[in-house]
Design an enzyme around this catalytic site. Structure first.
Site, mmCIF file in Angstrom:
data_model
loop_
_atom_site.group_PDB
_atom_site.id
_atom_site.type_symbol
_atom_site.label_atom_id
_atom_site.label_comp_id
_atom_site.label_asym_id
_atom_site.label_seq_id
_atom_site.Cartn_x
_atom_site.Cartn_y
_atom_site.Cartn_z
ATOM 1 N N GLY A 150 36.108 48.203 45.430
ATOM 2 C CA GLY A 150 36.816 49.639 45.959
ATOM 3 C C GLY A 150 36.141 50.398 46.792
ATOM 4 O O GLY A 150 36.962 50.015 48.775
ATOM 5 N N GLU A 202 31.109 32.976 30.812
ATOM 6 C CA GLU A 202 30.435 33.084 30.913
ATOM 7 C C GLU A 202 28.782 33.249 31.022
ATOM 8 O O GLU A 202 28.096 32.824 30.989
ATOM 9 C CB GLU A 202 30.645 33.392 32.881
ATOM 10 C CG GLU A 202 31.765 32.834 33.675
ATOM 11 C CD GLU A 202 32.596 33.216 34.953
ATOM 12 O OE1 GLU A 202 33.080 32.866 35.922
ATOM 13 O OE2 GLU A 202 32.028 34.516 34.944
ATOM 14 N N GLY A 214 32.031 56.482 44.837
ATOM 15 C CA GLY A 214 31.763 54.812 43.938
ATOM 16 C C GLY A 214 31.585 54.198 45.049
ATOM 17 O O GLY A 214 32.271 53.679 45.796
ATOM 18 N N ALA A 241 37.994 42.727 40.655
ATOM 19 C CA ALA A 241 37.821 42.988 42.049
ATOM 20 C C ALA A 241 39.335 43.312 43.001
ATOM 21 O O ALA A 241 39.419 44.138 43.662
ATOM 22 C CB ALA A 241 36.308 42.038 42.213
ATOM 23 N N VAL A 282 28.810 63.002 40.412
ATOM 24 C CA VAL A 282 29.395 63.708 40.873
ATOM 25 C C VAL A 282 29.721 64.181 39.760
ATOM 26 O O VAL A 282 30.409 63.529 38.338
ATOM 27 C CB VAL A 282 31.231 63.438 41.434
ATOM 28 C CG1 VAL A 282 31.875 64.670 41.629
ATOM 29 C CG2 VAL A 282 30.234 62.462 42.311
ATOM 30 N N GLY A 319 31.546 50.675 44.490
ATOM 31 C CA GLY A 319 31.937 49.413 43.949
ATOM 32 C C GLY A 319 32.627 48.362 45.193
ATOM 33 O O GLY A 319 33.347 48.537 45.907
ATOM 34 N N ASP A 372 39.281 49.879 38.872
ATOM 35 C CA ASP A 372 38.885 49.619 37.430
ATOM 36 C C ASP A 372 39.397 51.142 36.697
ATOM 37 O O ASP A 372 40.106 51.525 34.950
ATOM 38 C CB ASP A 372 37.946 49.841 36.703
ATOM 39 C CG ASP A 372 37.667 48.078 37.224
ATOM 40 O OD1 ASP A 372 38.615 46.797 37.808
ATOM 41 O OD2 ASP A 372 36.710 47.787 36.447
#
Lengths: 434, 434
Positions: free
Chosen positions: B21, B176, B17, B323, B85, B19, B306
């Site tokens: 992290g 938003e 991933g 985040a 994966v 992202g 997450d």
């Protein structure tokens, strides 16, 4: 008939197609005593000359696509609809569309051209065209997908198919596209993919004629070929493509190249709704018009741009399929319509040829302006300036300028994104005729 | 096992991933004596906090998506593969992926979260999630398609379904998103679509709790609700969605709204490959870890961001899915891995809460930084500055700044393009569980 579109007090001019020709007609009819209705399959105008930069990741799609509603938001006599026009009923002056029937007083067919695969179903299915933003984005994804996939292949022969990129057609589009792919090879490949060597990737430009840019001057052709070779593009001239099955492209001389990616810029053909007399459809599937852009044998129906062939004694094949022809015909036709409405005599179209140009890689271009011909670095600046100024919208010009500047300084165009993964269509994507 | 990925001299850290992290782990391991392999389904990192601006046409997709290879092109111990994966084999320390088997010494699961439809198949099928760029672009297309389609309906009742936009979920994303859609209604609708009136379009924000932004301060919740109402958003609190069939959304209180567009930001759930003991999967489909991010009961396998739930006595529900948690855990974990390799004692993770914020429309935001809480125009500037500086890449910051500036000055965000026409999927797009 759909009443929604029939209650008008001024004559209605319906324009099919929001390309270079269509938008000029609509603009030139601003504040005139006509209703203007523009129909397009998409909600945006596309600046086709820079599609290859979207395909190769220098520009983002929104920089070269401009929403049609936004373009005309200050024009009160303008209406827009996303619609696919299926047929023209000239007797009743109506269009059959996927959103219902639409009546017209004057009809302008500005539907442009689509990719011509010359009847080869295998090529139509496996090669990739580049005539709209979606197709350009697909090419960007597919180039990246294939480089990624090449890393998974340990067999050199098998790997090479993923790293051979074949562009067919040596017109401006093919020249610019192959040059830009070569720049990816030269400046990006080994940085983004340290597992690969520059030599692993090959870019081919295949042309059936003895030279590329056959419509430009001999100097332009020669220099463009030289520039492409300097970039490492393998230019194959006098080579006819006979087939492509998705893995191997074959040529009439018996040669073949293993490749997953064939980009097809070898020809275009007009596209238009049904209802046109086949007798007036000429070479390249274009609609024959008189010198006032009127479709031969039809009343109040006109055709402009790539879909039209204004054949005269001096121009036995009509005008070239370039944006300035469409734009000039669009402005001309709007004026003639206004003349007709006010009872004035109409005029004949006269094309002013502003010249041709093509860019090759990051520092070179070829420019023909009448008898004035120049090539190289200055030509490249001219090319950039003309294209930047031709873009629609302040935002697009600024963003494009920034992208170009950063790309030029860093050798590192940034938009190498796969957002929609490309898969070959299961069936042929466009009707194949000719 | 695929030999291509198994011949290494340093221990291999595999990160699933790219992202917030995952990229922090990879960056923090630069120049360390480890091999870093990053796997992601996409070739880019996505700046998720600004997805709603892509969905509403303020930003172009490339501004918030950054190619992962480009991000790490100067990091020698880094390898990237596009891969899905499928499973983790902790006994043999290998991953089963769609590009073959990949071995690891340390595994970091940074796979993030996907949309949670709470088991409702109808909603999963008909509502639109917004967790990646492709989904955000689909929302942009679908909003525009529905406004276009509304013009074709003469029946007011029928038309309203195309012009009612329902956002479900009153967290920052829903707030938003609904605010930005209201801005389209307030500033763009009647200019682009002169046939329509502002009142024809309705924007709803539906929240099951008694207030929006429930994780922020009471002041932030109150002000955000006020700002949304000022923009014309109809905020429905204490309302549970019971179903959505693509035409009508139904609520537990018996009310219903006719709408073609339901945007679902009501919940997320962790997503991860098979091979994780179900006993350690907690609420929200998250993987339970110890205070060093180690997956409970697994050796050399870690989970961050997450997808992870670091449950302690003080934090019975783990950290919030934002985040900064992922980023801090990523940097923390990289350091701990280096400590392990050099035989030093490892440390425990300690989250530093930098605060929360959300923006509402073009001039308002709410910001909570510890005990400091402010709302309004200054908060909006803080929000803009923080997000602009957080974007990856100089080009993206410049282009985003220009888009924001032009949008602010002209009230006219420009990227209202339908490039890939959105059609509802024929089947549910993501596995639906709880």
């Amino acid at each position: 008939m759909n009443t929604q579109y029939s209650n008008h007090k001024f004559p209605r001019v319906v324009i099919i197609g929001g390309g270079f020709g269509g938008i000029e007609v609509a603009k030139a009819l601003k504040n005139k005593e006509v209703e203007v209705m523009l129909l397009d399959r998409n909600n945006h105008h596309t600046f086709q000359p820079l599609l290859y930069q979207v395909a190769t990741g220098t520009l983002d799609a929104p920089s070269i696509a401009f929403p049609l509603r936004k373009m005309f938001r200050k024009q009160e006599n303008f209406t827009f609809r996303i619609a696919d026009v299926l047929g023209i009923d000239a007797t009743n002056k109506t269009l059959d569309t996927d959103i219902g029937s639409i009546s017209y007083d004057y009809l302008i067919i500005a539907t442009g051209a689509t990719t011509n695969f010359f009847g080869n179903q295998d090529i139509a299915h496996n090669a990739m065209p580049m005539k709209n933003v979606k197709e350009a984005v697909s090419i960007r994804s597919f180039i990246l997908q294939n480089i990624e996939d090449s890393l998974l292949k340990t067999d050199t022969e098998e790997r090479s198919a993923y790293l051979n990129f074949v562009v067919v057609g040596g017109g401006p589009t093919g020249v610019e596209l192959s040059g830009a792919i070569a720049e990816i090879r030269n400046h990006i490949l080994t940085k983004d993919y340290p597992e690969l060597k520059k030599e692993d990737m090959n870019v081919y430009l295949v042309e059936g004629l003895p030279k590329i840019l056959a419509n430009l001057s001999p100097q332009a052709s020669e220099k463009a070929e030289l520039y492409l070779k300097e970039l490492g593009v393998k230019v194959l001239l006098n080579v006819q493509v006979t087939g492509y099955d998705g893995d191997i492209i074959t040529f009439a001389d018996g040669n073949r190249i293993k490749t997953k990616t064939v980009l097809w810029s070898a020809g275009v053909m007009g596209q238009f709704p049904s209802g046109i007399n086949p007798d007036i459809v000429v070479r390249g599937n274009r609609i024959r018009t008189d010198e006032e852009c009127r479709v031969i044998g039809m009343k109040d129906v006109f055709a402009i741009g790539d879909v039209a062939a204004m054949i005269t004694d001096e121009l036995p094949r009509g005008h070239p399929g370039v944006a300035p022809v469409a734009q000039q015909q669009g402005r001309f036709l709007a004026k003639n319509i206004i003349r007709m409405l006010s009872g004035q005599p109409t005029e004949k179209f006269n094309y002013f040829d502003k010249g041709s140009m093509a860019t090759i890689g990051r520092n070179k271009a070829v420019v023909d302006i009448g008898k004035i011909r120049f090539q190289g670095f200055f030509a490249w600046w001219v090319w950039m300036f003309v294209h930047l100024m031709s873009l629609v919208g302040f935002r697009n010009r600024v963003v494009t300028f920034i992208n170009w500047a950063i790309n030029y300084l860093t050798f590192n165009a940034g938009i190498r994104l796969i957002i929609h993964k490309y898969r070959r269509p299961e069936r042929v994507r466009e009707p194949v005729n000719e």
